[in-house]
Scaffold this motif. Structure first.
Motif, PDB file in Angstrom:
ATOM      1  N   VAL A 149       3.099  11.920  -4.397  1.00  0.00           N
ATOM      2  CA  VAL A 149       4.055  10.982  -4.769  1.00  0.00           C
ATOM      3  C   VAL A 149       3.153   9.865  -4.796  1.00  0.00           C
ATOM      4  O   VAL A 149       2.646   9.183  -3.782  1.00  0.00           O
ATOM      5  CB  VAL A 149       5.106  10.756  -3.687  1.00  0.00           C
ATOM      6  N   THR A 150       3.188   9.009  -6.158  1.00  0.00           N
ATOM      7  CA  THR A 150       2.699   7.844  -6.191  1.00  0.00           C
ATOM      8  C   THR A 150       3.633   6.497  -5.892  1.00  0.00           C
ATOM      9  O   THR A 150       4.849   6.713  -5.961  1.00  0.00           O
ATOM     10  CB  THR A 150       1.840   7.462  -7.627  1.00  0.00           C
ATOM     11  N   GLY A 151       3.066   5.540  -5.557  1.00  0.00           N
ATOM     12  CA  GLY A 151       4.152   4.400  -5.097  1.00  0.00           C
ATOM     13  C   GLY A 151       4.931   4.763  -3.713  1.00  0.00           C
ATOM     14  O   GLY A 151       6.020   4.126  -3.386  1.00  0.00           O
ATOM     15  N   ALA A 152       4.211   5.598  -3.068  1.00  0.00           N
ATOM     16  CA  ALA A 152       4.837   6.158  -1.857  1.00  0.00           C
ATOM     17  C   ALA A 152       4.758   5.271  -0.553  1.00  0.00           C
ATOM     18  O   ALA A 152       5.425   5.783   0.439  1.00  0.00           O
ATOM     19  CB  ALA A 152       4.391   7.585  -1.402  1.00  0.00           C
ATOM     20  N   GLY A 153       4.228   4.099  -0.678  1.00  0.00           N
ATOM     21  CA  GLY A 153       4.502   3.336   0.218  1.00  0.00           C
ATOM     22  C   GLY A 153       5.704   2.454   0.521  1.00  0.00           C
ATOM     23  O   GLY A 153       5.803   1.821   1.550  1.00  0.00           O
ATOM     24  N   SER A 154       6.391   2.659  -0.482  1.00  0.00           N
ATOM     25  CA  SER A 154       7.727   1.482  -0.393  1.00  0.00           C
ATOM     26  C   SER A 154       8.946   2.371  -1.245  1.00  0.00           C
ATOM     27  O   SER A 154       8.835   3.366  -2.115  1.00  0.00           O
ATOM     28  CB  SER A 154       7.491   0.264  -0.893  1.00  0.00           C
ATOM     29  N   GLY A 155      10.014   2.118  -0.995  1.00  0.00           N
ATOM     30  CA  GLY A 155      11.159   2.081  -1.990  1.00  0.00           C
ATOM     31  C   GLY A 155      11.517   3.913  -2.196  1.00  0.00           C
ATOM     32  O   GLY A 155      11.436   4.654  -1.179  1.00  0.00           O
TER      33      GLY A 155
END
Ligand SMILES: NC(=O)c1ccc[n+]([C@@H]2O[C@H](COP(=O)([O-])OP(=O)(O)OC[C@H]3O[C@@H](n4cnc5c(N)ncnc54)[C@H](O)[C@@H]3O)[C@@H](O)[C@H]2O)c1
Length: 255
Positions: free
Chosen positions: A11-17
């Motif tokens: 999952v990319t952008g998996a640090g948030s939201g």
């Protein structure tokens, strides 16, 4: 339900939201999860939350707008886990300003196109190379309702998200006989840092927040977990005949 037992999910952008919610949902359903984000600290936090659930997880720092970093992200995934079954490309930006097209700064146009469109295209490129080599896989891209209709005062965002729908549909057809499905999700307002703290700062502007709520027929914003559920369904065997879909997730807004 453990639909993703032993599956390797990136999952990319998996640090948030939405990306974070998706990474955690994959973990709950048995996957080994690769948590990729520009912000390594945030990615590490998601990774820690997964490890606390006894889920094998790997955090990777990546700027999806940089080809070599995306190539390295997929290589690190395969080096660690041996394959890549599902990829959900959530990383994206909404731009810092709200302006009509003729006043919109070139700089932010290029930024959004580079991250949202070119970055997603790089992700797909290297994910597809691996999925072809191993004989199949699943890709879900985060587009937006702005990938289907206008988003006034944010022309680069609308252009980049329409572009994501275009590359999703094209890849769906190109790899349809290769056991690879490619779909997109097109949400309206989802309550994440992007819209609460970002361009429209809804957390600090009750009027704008109410307008964002009223846009949906359901008169509420969506939650990141509701989008994660769609991403998992699209990646699952339950969606085996679904490819090339740009699925609105909009509380009835576009209806
Ligand atoms: N929140 C919404 O209302 C909404 C609506 C429609 C579509 N979307 C899309 O959903 C996706 C996720 O959005 P969100 O609301 O969870 O946002 P968010 O800001 O909470 O999370 C986005 C994550 O992407 C990361 N990121 C940004 N640029 C990156 C880059 N160049 N390389 C790697 N990582 C990068 C950020 O560090 C962040 O952790 C985005 O593509 C967004 O455009 C969001």
């Amino acid at each position: 339900m453990q639909r993703f037992l032993h599956k390797i999910c990136l999952v990319t952008g998996a640090g948030s939201g939405i990306g974070k919610a998706t990474a955690l949902a994959f973990g709950r359903e048995g996957a080994k999860v690769v948590v990729a984000d520009l912000d390594l600290e945030q990615a590490e936090q998601t990774c820690q939350a997964l490890k606390a659930m006894q889920v094998e997880a790997l955090a990777i720092a990546v700027n999806i707008a940089v080809r070599a970093e995306v190539e390295a992200m997929v290589k690190a995934t395969v080096d660690r886990f041996g394959r890549l079954d599902c990829a959900v490309n959530c990383a994206g930006i909404a731009g810092p300003v709200s302006l009509p097209l003729h006043e919109y700064p070139d700089e932010y146009w290029h930024q959004q196109i580079n991250v949202n469109l070119t970055g997603t295209w790089y992700c797909m490129k290297f994910e597809l190379i691996q999925m072809l080599a191993q004989g199949g896989g699943n890709i879900v891209n985060l587009s937006s309702a702005a990938g289907l209709i206008a988003q006034p005062e944010n022309s680069p965002y609308a252009a980049s998200k329409h572009g994501v729908v275009g590359i999703t549909k094209t890849a769906a057809r190109e790899y349809a006989t290769k056991n690879i499905r490619v779909n997109a999700i097109c949400p309206t307002a989802i309550e994440t840092p992007m819209i609460m703290e970002g361009r429209r700062k809804l957390a600090h502007n009750p009027e704008a927040k109410q307008a964002a709520i009223n846009y949906q027929a359901m008169k509420r914003m969506g939650q990141p977990e509701e989008i994660a559920e769609i991403a998992l369904w699209l990646c699952s065997d339950q969606a085996s005949f679904v490819t090339g879909l740009a699925m609105p997730a909009d509380g009835g807004a576009l209806a």
